[in-house]
Design a protein around this motif. Structure first.
Motif, PDB file in Angstrom:
ATOM      1  N   GLU A   1      -2.402   1.118  -2.192  1.00 57.56           N
ATOM      2  CA  GLU A   1      -1.235   0.732  -2.982  1.00 57.56           C
ATOM      3  C   GLU A   1      -0.711   1.919  -3.782  1.00 57.56           C
ATOM      4  OE1 GLU A   1      -1.290  -2.922  -5.179  1.00 57.56           O
ATOM      5  OE2 GLU A   1      -2.687  -3.829  -3.752  1.00 57.56           O
TER       6      GLU A   1
ATOM      7  N   ARG B   1       3.491   2.974  -5.250  1.00 59.98           N
ATOM      8  CA  ARG B   1       4.924   2.683  -5.150  1.00 59.98           C
ATOM      9  C   ARG B   1       5.744   3.822  -5.737  1.00 59.98           C
ATOM     10  NH1 ARG B   1       7.982  -1.102  -3.601  1.00 59.98           N
ATOM     11  NH2 ARG B   1       6.354  -2.638  -3.364  1.00 59.98           N
TER      12      ARG B   1
ATOM     13  N   LYS C   1       5.942   4.411   0.580  1.00 58.61           N
ATOM     14  CA  LYS C   1       5.789   4.135  -0.857  1.00 58.61           C
ATOM     15  C   LYS C   1       7.041   3.494  -1.432  1.00 58.61           C
ATOM     16  CE  LYS C   1       2.579   7.994  -1.314  1.00 58.61           C
ATOM     17  NZ  LYS C   1       2.374   9.349  -1.848  1.00 58.61           N
TER      18      LYS C   1
ATOM     19  N   GLY D   1       5.488  -0.158  -0.795  1.00 55.30           N
ATOM     20  CA  GLY D   1       4.547  -0.052  -1.905  1.00 55.30           C
ATOM     21  C   GLY D   1       3.156   0.400  -1.510  1.00 55.30           C
ATOM     22  N   TYR D   2       3.066   1.117  -0.396  1.00 62.66           N
ATOM     23  CA  TYR D   2       1.789   1.669   0.060  1.00 62.66           C
ATOM     24  C   TYR D   2       1.977   3.121   0.444  1.00 62.66           C
ATOM     25  CZ  TYR D   2      -0.551  -2.867   0.559  1.00 62.66           C
ATOM     26  OH  TYR D   2      -1.146  -4.085   0.311  1.00 62.66           O
TER      27      TYR D   2
END
Length: 186
Positions: free
Chosen positions: A132, A134, A95, A99-100
């Motif tokens: 997705e 983050r 994350k 960003g996942y």
């Protein structure tokens, strides 16, 4: 390609928040005695994550590596926080760095960085079913996320910016696991 940061100064460090040096006196079975030095990790371990966007696409990151003073292309990785499992740490690092998040996390094994003189160990974690999400990380600049086909792993090895042995080994482990040729020991 980004310009690497400028090195403003270097100095010896007696104590590091990551590693400490120690001498180890040993006697071998043949009676030989030697003193070895090793770097002992002060952390709780680390993770390197193989995030699979689909069955063949892995997400790599390009980030500055001060040890070689250039940008390197490899896998997301990081140290574990206190009271964090390898799976939790892997999901957090995903994350923060790409960003996942992952709905499925599987430990493929553990790698040592340099077992001849370092105690640090890194858990290899396969991450699938990405979504997705983050989190703010500790990186000094945004990391570039680079999709790469796992079926083209042999071409990745030709890239001059791919030299991190842990990333190469973890990608190989994941490819063999996903192909059914490797099963981690419990």
């Amino acid at each position: 390609m980004r310009t690497p940061p400028k090195i403003l100064a270097t100095r010896r460090v007696d104590g590091s928040r990551f590693l400490r040096a120690e001498q180890v006196d040993l006697e071998f079975s043949n009676g030989e005695r030697r003193t070895f030095e090793r770097l002992q990790s002060s952390g709780l371990g680390a993770v390197i994550i193989v995030p699979m966007l689909d069955e063949d696409t892995v997400l790599l990151v390009r980030e500055y590596a001060v040890g070689v003073d250039r940008y390197e292309l490899g896998l997301a990785k990081g140290r574990l926080d206190r009271d964090e499992t390898a799976e939790q740490g892997a999901n957090r690092e995903l994350k923060e760095e790409i960003g996942y998040g992952a709905r499925e996390l599987h430990i493929l094994g553990t790698l040592s960085v340099s077992p001849a003189y370092m105690t640090a160990m890194t858990h290899v974690v396969l991450a699938r079913e990405l979504h997705e999400e983050r989190l703010v990380g500790d990186e000094p600049e945004p990391l570039e996320v680079v999709p790469w086909k796992l079926s083209e792993l042999h071409r990745l090895l030709e890239e001059p910016q791919v030299t991190d042995g842990r990333s190469i080994a973890a990608l190989f482990m994941a490819r063999e696991y996903l192909a059914g040729r490797y099963r981690p020991q419990p």
